[in-house]
Design a protein around this motif. Structure first.
Motif, short mmCIF file in Angstrom:
data_model
loop_
_atom_site.label_atom_id
_atom_site.label_comp_id
_atom_site.label_asym_id
_atom_site.label_seq_id
_atom_site.Cartn_x
_atom_site.Cartn_y
_atom_site.Cartn_z
N VAL A 136 -113.21 -2.97 33.02
CA VAL A 136 -114.34 -2.28 33.66
C VAL A 136 -115.62 -2.59 32.89
O VAL A 136 -115.64 -2.55 31.66
CB VAL A 136 -114.06 -0.76 33.70
CG1 VAL A 136 -115.31 0.03 34.05
CG2 VAL A 136 -112.95 -0.46 34.71
N ASP A 138 -118.81 -1.21 34.00
CA ASP A 138 -119.73 -0.08 34.10
C ASP A 138 -119.30 1.05 33.16
O ASP A 138 -118.13 1.15 32.80
CB ASP A 138 -119.72 0.50 35.52
CG ASP A 138 -120.22 -0.49 36.55
OD1 ASP A 138 -121.31 -1.03 36.35
OD2 ASP A 138 -119.50 -0.72 37.54
N THR A 139 -120.24 1.90 32.81
CA THR A 139 -119.88 3.15 32.13
C THR A 139 -119.31 4.09 33.19
O THR A 139 -119.89 4.24 34.26
CB THR A 139 -121.13 3.77 31.47
OG1 THR A 139 -121.59 2.85 30.48
CG2 THR A 139 -120.81 5.11 30.84
N VAL A 140 -118.14 4.68 32.90
CA VAL A 140 -117.43 5.47 33.92
C VAL A 140 -117.42 6.95 33.55
O VAL A 140 -117.12 7.30 32.40
CB VAL A 140 -115.98 4.94 34.08
CG1 VAL A 140 -115.22 5.77 35.11
CG2 VAL A 140 -115.98 3.49 34.50
N LYS A 141 -117.76 7.79 34.52
CA LYS A 141 -117.82 9.25 34.32
C LYS A 141 -116.65 9.93 35.02
O LYS A 141 -116.30 9.55 36.15
CB LYS A 141 -119.11 9.82 34.92
CG LYS A 141 -120.38 9.10 34.52
CD LYS A 141 -120.74 9.36 33.09
CE LYS A 141 -122.11 8.78 32.78
NZ LYS A 141 -122.44 8.89 31.35
N LEU A 142 -116.09 10.93 34.39
CA LEU A 142 -115.10 11.80 35.03
C LEU A 142 -115.85 13.03 35.52
O LEU A 142 -116.56 13.67 34.74
CB LEU A 142 -114.02 12.18 34.02
CG LEU A 142 -112.87 13.01 34.56
CD1 LEU A 142 -112.02 12.20 35.53
CD2 LEU A 142 -112.00 13.52 33.41
N THR A 152 -117.54 11.25 29.67
CA THR A 152 -117.72 9.80 29.81
C THR A 152 -116.48 9.15 29.21
O THR A 152 -116.12 9.44 28.06
CB THR A 152 -118.98 9.33 29.06
OG1 THR A 152 -120.11 9.98 29.65
CG2 THR A 152 -119.17 7.82 29.17
N ARG A 155 -114.91 3.12 27.84
CA ARG A 155 -114.86 1.96 28.72
C ARG A 155 -113.93 0.85 28.22
O ARG A 155 -113.28 0.17 29.01
CB ARG A 155 -116.28 1.40 28.89
CG ARG A 155 -116.31 0.25 29.87
CD ARG A 155 -117.72 -0.18 30.15
NE ARG A 155 -118.39 -0.62 28.95
CZ ARG A 155 -119.70 -0.73 28.83
NH1 ARG A 155 -120.48 -0.42 29.84
NH2 ARG A 155 -120.24 -1.15 27.71
N LEU A 158 -110.57 0.88 29.84
CA LEU A 158 -110.43 1.03 31.29
C LEU A 158 -110.30 -0.33 31.98
O LEU A 158 -111.04 -1.27 31.67
CB LEU A 158 -111.65 1.77 31.86
CG LEU A 158 -111.77 3.23 31.42
CD1 LEU A 158 -113.09 3.80 31.91
CD2 LEU A 158 -110.61 4.05 31.96
N ARG A 160 -109.39 -2.24 35.97
CA ARG A 160 -109.19 -2.12 37.41
C ARG A 160 -107.96 -2.93 37.79
O ARG A 160 -107.94 -4.15 37.56
CB ARG A 160 -110.41 -2.68 38.16
CG ARG A 160 -111.66 -1.83 37.98
CD ARG A 160 -112.89 -2.70 38.08
NE ARG A 160 -112.90 -3.41 39.35
CZ ARG A 160 -113.81 -3.19 40.31
NH1 ARG A 160 -114.77 -2.33 40.12
NH2 ARG A 160 -113.76 -3.89 41.42
#
Ligand code: CTP
Ligand code: MG
Length: 232
Positions: A136, A138-142, A152, A155, A158, A160
């Motif tokens: 991944v 992008d920075t990914v938020k929950l 956050t 990354r 993470l 895909r």
């Protein structure tokens, strides 16, 4: 000598998000349907003995594809969910329980054989299943249920999940049967294997192996397919 491999392609979906009058796997890019592109990529992998396609019960379009008369290609009727279609195909694969099977979406037509060969090499070296996946960027938020950030996520850990996903035929069949019997939603093969505690190796793939889902995805897929073999 190359490893004995078998392929499964779930192609029994209706492509509702694409919104075309025919299922997206039968849309043509560069003179071939998405299904043919995906099938050709799997058949091009050294050691691939058979590829079993799961087709929709009302499919009328597959029979017009020349590639289906290849003696390595078999067809079965799929089911309501992707996992049902994959399981129906797995049950028809003419192989032994310990043989390796690669499950690949019909909707990922830009797969490159070199990426599959890296997956196969890693799985064989580790003698444990694996999948192509993309780190991944992008920075990914929950989020919580109100759309506010809870956390956050880190990354660097993470990925895909893509396809192909490669497992032993017997173990994958058992894992999907177990998930379906329990009513647990599994959107890929790896999640069914994880459920039973099997190891799953992540093998870095290419962003061109994306899943064609929405109308705007077609132009990008066409561009990649027109540059097959080039490092784009
Ligand atoms: N698939 C399948 N059987 C189903 C549902 C999906 O074999 N019951 C296949 C699709 O044909 C596709 C792959 O699984 O090759 C990935 O699914 P997806 O991209 O979601 O395709 P569709 O379900 O056809 O599309 P949508 O979700 O937009 O309806
Ligand atoms: Mg779907």
């Amino acid at each position: 000598m190359s490893t004995v491999l078998h392929g499964v392609i779930p192609a029994a979906g209706t492509g509702s998000r694409m919104g075309e009058s025919i299922p997206k796997q039968y849309l043509r890019l560069g003179g071939k349907t998405l299904l043919e592109h995906s099938l050709l990529a799997l058949l091009g992998v050294p050691g691939m003995q058979t590829v079993t396609l799961a087709l929709h019960p009302h499919d009328t379009l597959a029979r017009s594809l020349d590639l289906l008369s290849d003696s390595r290609v078999h067809t079965v009727t799929g089911g309501p969910q992707r996992a049902d279609s994959v399981l129906a195909a797995l049950r028809a694969v003419p192989a032994n329980a310990a043989d390796w099977v690669l499950v690949h979406d019909a909707a990922r037509p830009c797969l490159q054989v070199a990426d599959v060969q890296r997956l196969v090499a890693r799985v064989i070296a580790r003698q444990a299943g694996g999948i192509l996946a993309e780190p991944v960027v992008d920075t990914v938020k929950l989020a919580d249920e109100h759309g506010r950030v809870l956390q956050t996520l880190e990354r660097s850990r993470l990925w895909r999940a893509q396809t192909p996903q490669m497992f032993r035929l017997g173990e994958l069949t058992e894992a999907l049967e177990s998930a379906l019997a329990a009513g647990d939603p599994v959107t890929d093969e790896a999640s069914a294997m994880e459920r039973l505690g099997f190891a799953v190796n992540l093998v870095g793939g290419s962003s061109r192996n994306f899943k064609v889902t929405l109308p705007e995805d077609l132009a990008l897929a066409e561009w990649y397919l027109s540059r097959q073999g080039e490092a784009v």
